[in-house]
Design a protein around this motif. Structure first.
Motif, mmCIF file in Angstrom:
data_model
loop_
_atom_site.group_PDB
_atom_site.id
_atom_site.type_symbol
_atom_site.label_atom_id
_atom_site.label_comp_id
_atom_site.label_asym_id
_atom_site.label_seq_id
_atom_site.Cartn_x
_atom_site.Cartn_y
_atom_site.Cartn_z
ATOM 1 N N ILE A 23 7.422 -6.746 -1.862
ATOM 2 C CA ILE A 23 7.122 -6.436 -0.464
ATOM 3 C C ILE A 23 7.528 -7.596 0.439
ATOM 4 O O ILE A 23 8.018 -7.404 1.555
ATOM 5 N N THR A 24 7.319 -8.816 -0.039
ATOM 6 C CA THR A 24 7.719 -9.996 0.745
ATOM 7 C C THR A 24 9.206 -9.936 1.100
ATOM 8 O O THR A 24 9.593 -10.167 2.252
ATOM 9 N N GLU A 300 -7.163 -3.319 -3.699
ATOM 10 C CA GLU A 300 -6.280 -4.308 -4.316
ATOM 11 C C GLU A 300 -4.860 -4.183 -3.767
ATOM 12 O O GLU A 300 -4.214 -5.180 -3.446
ATOM 13 N N SER A 301 -4.379 -2.951 -3.613
ATOM 14 C CA SER A 301 -3.024 -2.754 -3.083
ATOM 15 C C SER A 301 -2.933 -3.207 -1.627
ATOM 16 O O SER A 301 -1.917 -3.769 -1.202
ATOM 17 N N GLY A 305 -0.462 -5.932 -0.319
ATOM 18 C CA GLY A 305 0.450 -5.629 0.779
ATOM 19 C C GLY A 305 0.309 -6.595 1.932
ATOM 20 O O GLY A 305 1.300 -7.017 2.538
ATOM 21 N N LEU A 306 -0.958 -6.967 2.244
ATOM 22 C CA LEU A 306 -1.196 -7.898 3.351
ATOM 23 C C LEU A 306 -0.618 -9.275 3.039
ATOM 24 O O LEU A 306 0.074 -9.870 3.871
ATOM 25 N N LEU A 355 1.277 -0.368 4.329
ATOM 26 C CA LEU A 355 1.357 1.069 4.070
ATOM 27 C C LEU A 355 2.218 1.377 2.854
ATOM 28 O O LEU A 355 1.858 2.209 2.016
ATOM 29 N N VAL A 356 3.382 0.724 2.765
ATOM 30 C CA VAL A 356 4.265 0.974 1.623
ATOM 31 C C VAL A 356 3.556 0.617 0.322
ATOM 32 O O VAL A 356 3.628 1.355 -0.671
ATOM 33 N N THR A 357 2.844 -0.497 0.317
ATOM 34 C CA THR A 357 2.139 -0.912 -0.902
ATOM 35 C C THR A 357 1.029 0.066 -1.262
ATOM 36 O O THR A 357 0.878 0.460 -2.430
ATOM 37 N N MET A 358 0.252 0.481 -0.258
ATOM 38 C CA MET A 358 -0.862 1.390 -0.541
ATOM 39 C C MET A 358 -0.371 2.767 -0.980
ATOM 40 O O MET A 358 -0.914 3.364 -1.919
ATOM 41 N N VAL A 359 0.674 3.274 -0.318
ATOM 42 C CA VAL A 359 1.230 4.577 -0.713
ATOM 43 C C VAL A 359 1.791 4.501 -2.132
ATOM 44 O O VAL A 359 1.645 5.430 -2.933
#
Length: 837
Positions: A23-24, A300-301, A305-306, A355-359
């Protein structure tokens, strides 16, 4: 559950970092794009604002295609409150370089430079022009051509008459596309009119406390009156269109990177959930509900993501800063006055990343809720060993997307009329086909793994065979890991196929329809006032190195066809002795032998536009009055064929004997090298605006442009491939933890550390090859469909060396991605690992 989740994150900081790194990188690319384009836009706005601050009121034509009459300047100057008013004049003014030839491939822009308060351009050295014998140059052209203040320069006017000026200054013409592309030479307004031949103004700038309404009344209904602030905003918006285009292009690649990141995150969470199955079951035993487990994974996701997004913003800021440093500062072509990190960039970066991480974690989170409490009592849990079944859901997606995708792909590539619409249809079909392949990928892993791992397994012995089986035994995991690499390699392959096909088509057309050694053309491309003198053609024909000289002569007239609609068209002819011998235009209907006095051949595009076919009548206006010609054939657009081709005798009768727009020169056998080029250059030397180009140079320029485009695409897609390779490394790292006891048992049975490292390297190699080969297959298919959708005349070509390089690089990079996981596995104590639970 919240405390348990946060405690787990604190206890596994490395896992948190590895999971968020994908994600980074994705957020970093998107944030860097916004930082770069926002910084560029801010620089453009500030530069134009500084320029427009010097103008109180500006008068422009409402129709951008028109200009302001010269008489309007006097009327504006008479408006009460106007202390100064100056008109802007623009046109062509050819600068002659030190070698005696015109500078550049296009005429230099001739721009009037105002004086006093209304001087909007920055004078970096010297001063503005103040008389008919003075001029300024843009700084870049002056440095490239080695002109300095105080020297004398030569400029050709619109009739190619030379004028000598003293260079009194070097100017920065701001974010002016014409000046940056063509170079610019500036004079006072009267001199600019004399040199360019223009008698009207592009804009009138006004200084003083004049009433805007009074200025508008003097300007009349055909003009538009703006304040200085409005003028600055308009100029900045026009220049900002470039930054919006750059942003859109970069964001497309950023979204590809985010898609790859989502696949990596999904796979990572799926592995983590599988590894923590007993932990989840134990939580169920002590009272945790399914909803709590689901929420714990999502929390956790969200944290991952954050953290990844915050790091991504920092990376994006660094990328933007590095690019801005390369672009330069306030004096660069696109000015930059410091980094711009807009609140929108921060919000979008965080929102997209989280959002991408949680989805991506939703499906693994659902899997966590299915863990039965009794599973905590089992001791034989070894995730990833279950037998894979395709399932009705994947099969439905594969069928519902694959069959329509292939149908749409074939329709757009072979049935539809070629052009932009067909390309969009092909893109839609490609997307559907890719979704089908994604759904089927787990079922393809086992056969592809067997093929990709055949040679490595044979060369690496038992560790190699174990590695191949490890890659094949968890199809879902391997499929998700490799599909990320498939995206990057597939897109790069598609662009490579497009580039190779366009280059092959250009080579074919040059060989078939441009069989000349040299082409001579003026900077103006054959405009009425700037043709090639017949004396040069005569001089070339007398050279012993020259076999044939073909003159292409043209005239713009009003032409009407079967549609009854008259429009401007180019009527031309070619030297009679060369037509059909040296130059052989390809006729798609009719034949060259049918072209006789009173007839005309038209290009296919012209025939479609005017509704023409063999036997149709073409009406045109000549100096002798209206004329009607009969169409006897249609030709392709490639090669030296004007839209309306008539015989040489008819052209002279209709339009009079005139000089050529273009000369085509064929060298004698054995003289096509430097000797012939030098002779042609020497003959053309007295004519400064005539440029000599060889077919080889045209091919080289075209090939270099295509190669540069491919390099840019490869660099942009490189981030997606980097994320995909990181996904392989992350998968192996987590797999090492998952298979701790298995690795220890192998070590106890006699496998050495080196063999264990080799096993993991071969496993990574096999996964990389599966992704690369699948990507190449999709890229070739999508490339073929895109190529055939472009035009009927394109030549499909496969760049075998480049494709082989993609596969080889993916294999090497995949092997390197296994270095750290393999070292970790090899360093683990056998006794400690055997006791791992």
């Amino acid at each position: 559950m919240l405390k348990t989740t946060l405690a787990g994150l604190r206890a596994h900081k490395l896992r948190l970092l590895l999971t968020g790194l994908a994600i980074t990188l994705g957020v970093g690319f998107i944030a860097g794009t916004f930082v770069l384009t926002d910084t560029m836009q801010t620089g453009v706005n500030e530069k134009f604002a500084r320029s427009a601050d010097k103008v109180d009121v500006a008068v422009l034509p409402k129709d951008a295609e028109k200009q302001l009459p010269a008489a309007l300047l006097d009327r504006v100057r008479a408006v009460p409150g106007v202390t100064d008013a100056q008109g802007t004049v623009r046109g062509d003014a050819v600068l002659i370089g030190r070698d005696g030839k015109a500078v550049g491939n296009m005429p230099t822009a001739g721009i009037s430079v105002p004086s006093g308060r209304l001087l909007r351009y920055g004078i970096e050295r010297g001063r503005p022009p103040a008389g008919p014998a003075e001029a300024v140059l843009d700084t870049e052209t002056a440095e490239r051509e080695k002109f300095t203040v105080g020297q004398t320069i030569t400029v050709l006017d619109h009739r190619q008459r030379p004028h000598r000026f003293t260079l009194v200054g070097l100017a920065d013409f701001g974010v002016d596309t014409q000046a940056s592309m063509r170079g610019a030479v500036g004079f006072d307004a009267a001199t600019t009119m004399r040199v360019t031949g223009k008698r009207t103004y592009r804009e009138i700038d006004i200084a003083g406390p004049a009433d805007r309404a009074a200025v508008a009344a003097a300007a009349g209904p055909g003009a538009e009156v703006l304040t200085g602030e409005q003028l600055g905003e308009r100029l900045a918006a026009a220049a900002g269109a470039d930054t919006k285009l750059i942003r859109a292009g970069l964001l497309i690649f950023g979204l590809v990177s985010m898609l790859v990141s989502a696949l990596v995150i999904y796979n990572t969470f799926a592995i983590l959930i599988a590894q923590r199955m007993r932990e989840m079951a134990l939580l169920r035993c002590v009272g945790a509900t399914r909803r709590q487990l689901f929420g714990g994974v999502l929390i956790e996701s969200a944290v991952v993501g954050l953290v990844g997004s915050l790091l991504g913003l920092a990376v994006g800021l660094g990328l933007g800063a590095g690019t801005v440093a390369l672009l330069g500062g306030p004096d660069a072509q696109i000015p930059t006055y410091g980094l711009t990190l807009a609140p929108r960039t921060v919000v979008l970066g965080l929102l997209i990343g989280v959002l991408v991480t949680m989805v991506s974690a939703v499906l693994p989170a659902r899997a966590a809720t299915r863990v039965a409490p009794v599973a905590a009592l089992r001791t034989d849990l070894e995730p990833g060993t279950d037998r894979f079944r395709l399932g009705w859901a994947r099969l439905a997606v594969a069928v519902l997307c694959g069959l329509p995708g292939l149908a749409v792909l074939g329709y757009g590539g072979t049935v539809m009329e070629k052009g932009q619409s067909a390309m969009f249809v092909v893109a839609a079909g490609s997307g559907l086909a890719f979704l089908a392949v994604t759904a089927l990928m787990p079922a393809l892993v086992r056969p592809l793994g067997r093929v990709a791992g055949a040679l490595p397994a044979r060369l690496a012995g038992v560790p190699g065979r174990l590695a191949v089986e490890n890659a094949r035994r968890s199809p879902r995991r391997t499929a998700t890991t490799t599909i990320a690499l498939t995206i990057g390699v597939g897109l790069m392959t598609m662009f490579a196929v497009l580039g190779a096909s366009v280059t092959a088509t250009a080579d074919k057309k040059l060989a078939e329809e441009f069989p000349v050694d040299f082409q001579l053309e003026t900077q103006w491309g054959g405009a009425d006032e700037q043709r090639i003198p017949h004396a040069l053609a005569t001089r070339l024909r007398a050279l012993p190195q020259v076999a044939a000289v073909t003159e292409q002569r043209e005239q713009e007239v009003r032409v009407g066809g079967a549609t009854g609609r008259a429009e401007d068209g180019i009527v031309g002819t070619l030297t009679a002795s060369s037509l059909g011998t040296v130059l052989k235009p390809e006729f798609t209907s009719g034949a060259l032998a049918d072209l006789r006095p009173g007839t005309v051949a038209v290009t296919d595009m012209t025939a479609r536009s005017q509704g023409l076919r063999i036997g149709s009548a073409v009406r045109m206006q000549t100096r002798q009055g209206p004329l009607t010609l009969k169409v006897v054939g249609t030709t392709g657009m490639d090669g030296p064929v004007p839209p309306y081709l008539v015989t040489e005798a008819d052209f002279d009768r209709y339009f009079g004997v005139r000089d050529a727009s273009v000369l085509y020169v064929n060298a004698r056998d054995g003289a096509a090298g430097e000797g012939a080029r030098a002779a042609v250059e020497a003959a053309a030397k007295p004519y400064p605006t005539v440029r000599v180009t060889s077919a080889a140079e045209i091919k080289k320029q075209f090939t270099e442009a295509i190669d540069m485009m491919l390099v840019i695409f490869a660099a942009l897609l490189g981030l997606a491939i980097l994320i995909a390779l990181f996904g392989i490394a992350n998968t192996l790292t987590l797999s090492v933890v998952e298979r701790t006891r298995e690795s220890a048992l192998l070590r106890a049975l006699g496998v050495t550390r080196r063999q264990l490292r080799r096993m993991l390297s071969v496993e990574a190699l096999v996964m990389a090859l599966i992704g690369a080969v699948t990507g190449v297959a999709l890229g070739v298919a999508f490339g073929w469909a895109s190529v055939t959708a472009m035009t009927d005349e394109i030549v499909f070509s496969l760049p075998y060396p480049r494709i082989a390089a993609f596969v080889a690089l993916a294999a090497v990079a995949g092997t390197l991605a296994a270095v750290l996981p393999a070292r970790r596995a090899a360093r683990t104590s056998v006794v400690e690992a055997l006791s791992h639970d």
